[in-house]
Design a protein around this motif. Sequence first.
Motif, PDB file in Angstrom:
ATOM      1  N   ASP A   5      74.155  81.078  43.217  1.00 14.50           N
ATOM      2  CA  ASP A   5      74.425  80.995  42.397  1.00 14.50           C
ATOM      3  C   ASP A   5      74.122  79.040  42.654  1.00 14.50           C
ATOM      4  N   VAL A   6      72.915  78.411  42.089  1.00 14.75           N
ATOM      5  CA  VAL A   6      72.433  77.477  42.715  1.00 14.75           C
ATOM      6  C   VAL A   6      72.295  76.642  40.847  1.00 14.75           C
ATOM      7  N   TRP A   7      72.619  75.773  40.517  1.00 10.96           N
ATOM      8  CA  TRP A   7      72.043  75.166  39.343  1.00 10.96           C
ATOM      9  C   TRP A   7      71.810  73.245  39.275  1.00 10.96           C
ATOM     10  N   PHE A   8      70.569  73.414  39.189  1.00  8.39           N
ATOM     11  CA  PHE A   8      69.585  71.987  39.352  1.00  8.39           C
ATOM     12  C   PHE A   8      69.547  71.747  37.636  1.00  8.39           C
ATOM     13  N   ASP A   9      69.053  70.468  38.164  1.00  7.60           N
ATOM     14  CA  ASP A   9      68.001  69.407  36.542  1.00  7.60           C
ATOM     15  C   ASP A   9      67.196  70.269  36.494  1.00  7.60           C
ATOM     16  N   GLY A  10      66.827  70.605  35.819  1.00 10.70           N
ATOM     17  CA  GLY A  10      64.799  71.484  35.735  1.00 10.70           C
ATOM     18  C   GLY A  10      64.690  70.045  34.515  1.00 10.70           C
ATOM     19  N   HIS A  55      75.308  71.794  42.318  1.00 11.82           N
ATOM     20  CA  HIS A  55      76.219  72.354  41.906  1.00 11.82           C
ATOM     21  C   HIS A  55      76.000  73.703  42.727  1.00 11.82           C
ATOM     22  N   ALA A  56      76.412  75.176  43.384  1.00 13.40           N
ATOM     23  CA  ALA A  56      76.243  75.976  43.950  1.00 13.40           C
ATOM     24  C   ALA A  56      77.485  77.183  43.479  1.00 13.40           C
ATOM     25  N   ARG A  57      77.760  78.472  43.669  1.00 18.31           N
ATOM     26  CA  ARG A  57      78.429  78.804  43.931  1.00 18.31           C
ATOM     27  C   ARG A  57      78.735  80.303  44.476  1.00 18.31           C
ATOM     28  N   GLU A  58      78.995  79.902  45.757  1.00 21.33           N
ATOM     29  CA  GLU A  58      79.285  81.071  46.261  1.00 21.33           C
ATOM     30  C   GLU A  58      80.440  81.930  46.943  1.00 21.33           C
ATOM     31  N   ASP A  59      80.100  83.338  46.496  1.00 19.80           N
ATOM     32  CA  ASP A  59      81.873  83.937  46.919  1.00 19.80           C
ATOM     33  C   ASP A  59      82.343  83.302  45.716  1.00 19.80           C
ATOM     34  N   GLY A  60      82.127  83.655  44.885  1.00 19.59           N
ATOM     35  CA  GLY A  60      83.018  83.257  43.753  1.00 19.59           C
ATOM     36  C   GLY A  60      83.750  81.252  43.548  1.00 19.59           C
ATOM     37  N   ARG A  61      83.892  81.361  44.759  1.00 19.04           N
ATOM     38  CA  ARG A  61      84.162  79.270  44.965  1.00 19.04           C
ATOM     39  C   ARG A  61      82.745  78.485  43.861  1.00 19.04           C
ATOM     40  N   MET A  62      83.402  77.366  43.554  1.00 16.83           N
ATOM     41  CA  MET A  62      81.825  76.777  43.000  1.00 16.83           C
ATOM     42  C   MET A  62      82.566  75.531  44.359  1.00 16.83           C
ATOM     43  N   LEU A  63      81.131  74.712  44.450  1.00 16.12           N
ATOM     44  CA  LEU A  63      81.030  73.476  45.345  1.00 16.12           C
ATOM     45  C   LEU A  63      79.613  73.085  44.659  1.00 16.12           C
ATOM     46  N   ALA A  68      77.299  72.432  48.547  1.00 18.92           N
ATOM     47  CA  ALA A  68      76.564  72.644  47.366  1.00 18.92           C
ATOM     48  C   ALA A  68      75.520  73.427  48.324  1.00 18.92           C
ATOM     49  N   PHE A  69      74.922  71.567  48.911  1.00 21.73           N
ATOM     50  CA  PHE A  69      73.712  72.133  49.562  1.00 21.73           C
ATOM     51  C   PHE A  69      73.686  72.624  50.972  1.00 21.73           C
ATOM     52  N   ALA A  70      74.749  72.519  51.512  1.00 29.87           N
ATOM     53  CA  ALA A  70      75.016  73.757  52.872  1.00 29.87           C
ATOM     54  C   ALA A  70      75.443  75.815  52.172  1.00 29.87           C
ATOM     55  N   ARG A  87      79.759  73.398  58.061  1.00 27.55           N
ATOM     56  CA  ARG A  87      81.100  73.785  57.749  1.00 27.55           C
ATOM     57  C   ARG A  87      81.929  72.928  58.027  1.00 27.55           C
ATOM     58  N   ASN A  88      81.435  72.886  59.193  1.00 27.16           N
ATOM     59  CA  ASN A  88      82.799  71.350  60.547  1.00 27.16           C
ATOM     60  C   ASN A  88      82.857  70.185  59.427  1.00 27.16           C
ATOM     61  N   ARG A  89      84.036  70.350  59.003  1.00 24.65           N
ATOM     62  CA  ARG A  89      84.389  69.345  58.144  1.00 24.65           C
ATOM     63  C   ARG A  89      83.855  67.420  58.591  1.00 24.65           C
ATOM     64  N   ARG A  90      83.565  67.652  59.425  1.00 26.60           N
ATOM     65  CA  ARG A  90      82.956  66.338  60.042  1.00 26.60           C
ATOM     66  C   ARG A  90      81.393  66.017  59.736  1.00 26.60           C
ATOM     67  N   VAL A  91      81.372  67.093  60.310  1.00 26.37           N
ATOM     68  CA  VAL A  91      79.511  66.966  59.428  1.00 26.37           C
ATOM     69  C   VAL A  91      79.452  66.770  57.926  1.00 26.37           C
ATOM     70  N   LEU A  92      80.495  67.318  57.656  1.00 31.35           N
ATOM     71  CA  LEU A  92      79.735  67.938  55.827  1.00 31.35           C
ATOM     72  C   LEU A  92      80.979  66.860  55.225  1.00 31.35           C
ATOM     73  N   ALA A  93      81.083  66.208  56.006  1.00 23.46           N
ATOM     74  CA  ALA A  93      81.791  64.232  55.753  1.00 23.46           C
ATOM     75  C   ALA A  93      80.944  63.897  55.471  1.00 23.46           C
ATOM     76  N   VAL A  94      80.225  63.862  56.891  1.00 23.22           N
ATOM     77  CA  VAL A  94      78.833  62.470  56.966  1.00 23.22           C
ATOM     78  C   VAL A  94      77.639  63.227  55.733  1.00 23.22           C
TER      79      VAL A  94
END
Length: 120
Positions: A5-10, A55-63, A68-70, A87-94
């Motif tokens: 699920d993906v939520w966006f500003d229309g 925001h997105a919900r992947e496997d029941g988890r809000m991101l 969320a983009f990933a 999924r690599n935390r360093r890549v995600l941090a960047v």
Amino acid sequence: MAKLDVWFDGDCPLCVREIALMRRLDRRGRIAFHDVANGTGTCPIDRAELLARFHAREDGRMLSGAAAFAAMWRALPLLRPLGLAARNRRVLAVLERVYVAFLRVRPRLQRWAGATKKAA
């Protein structure tokens, strides 16, 4: 059946353009897109929070933000490698730092995209 699920500003011209591209790339129908501005779908968290960040919900988890983009990228075959790399935390941090920087200039970009849309 949608797995993400993906939520966006229309009301955001940038968001509408990006979601249109993502819908075209989502040939398998794995993503359910919810326009928060126009009230399609239910808001799992505060509406203002949904409008402030992606925001997105992947496997029941809000991101939110880059995570969320990933998640959205992982659902799309063409963008899946980028989503998996995040999924690599360093890549995600960047990616998150880039996303936060984007949020600072987003209002100006929205005005530009809105003006461009009206001129077309």
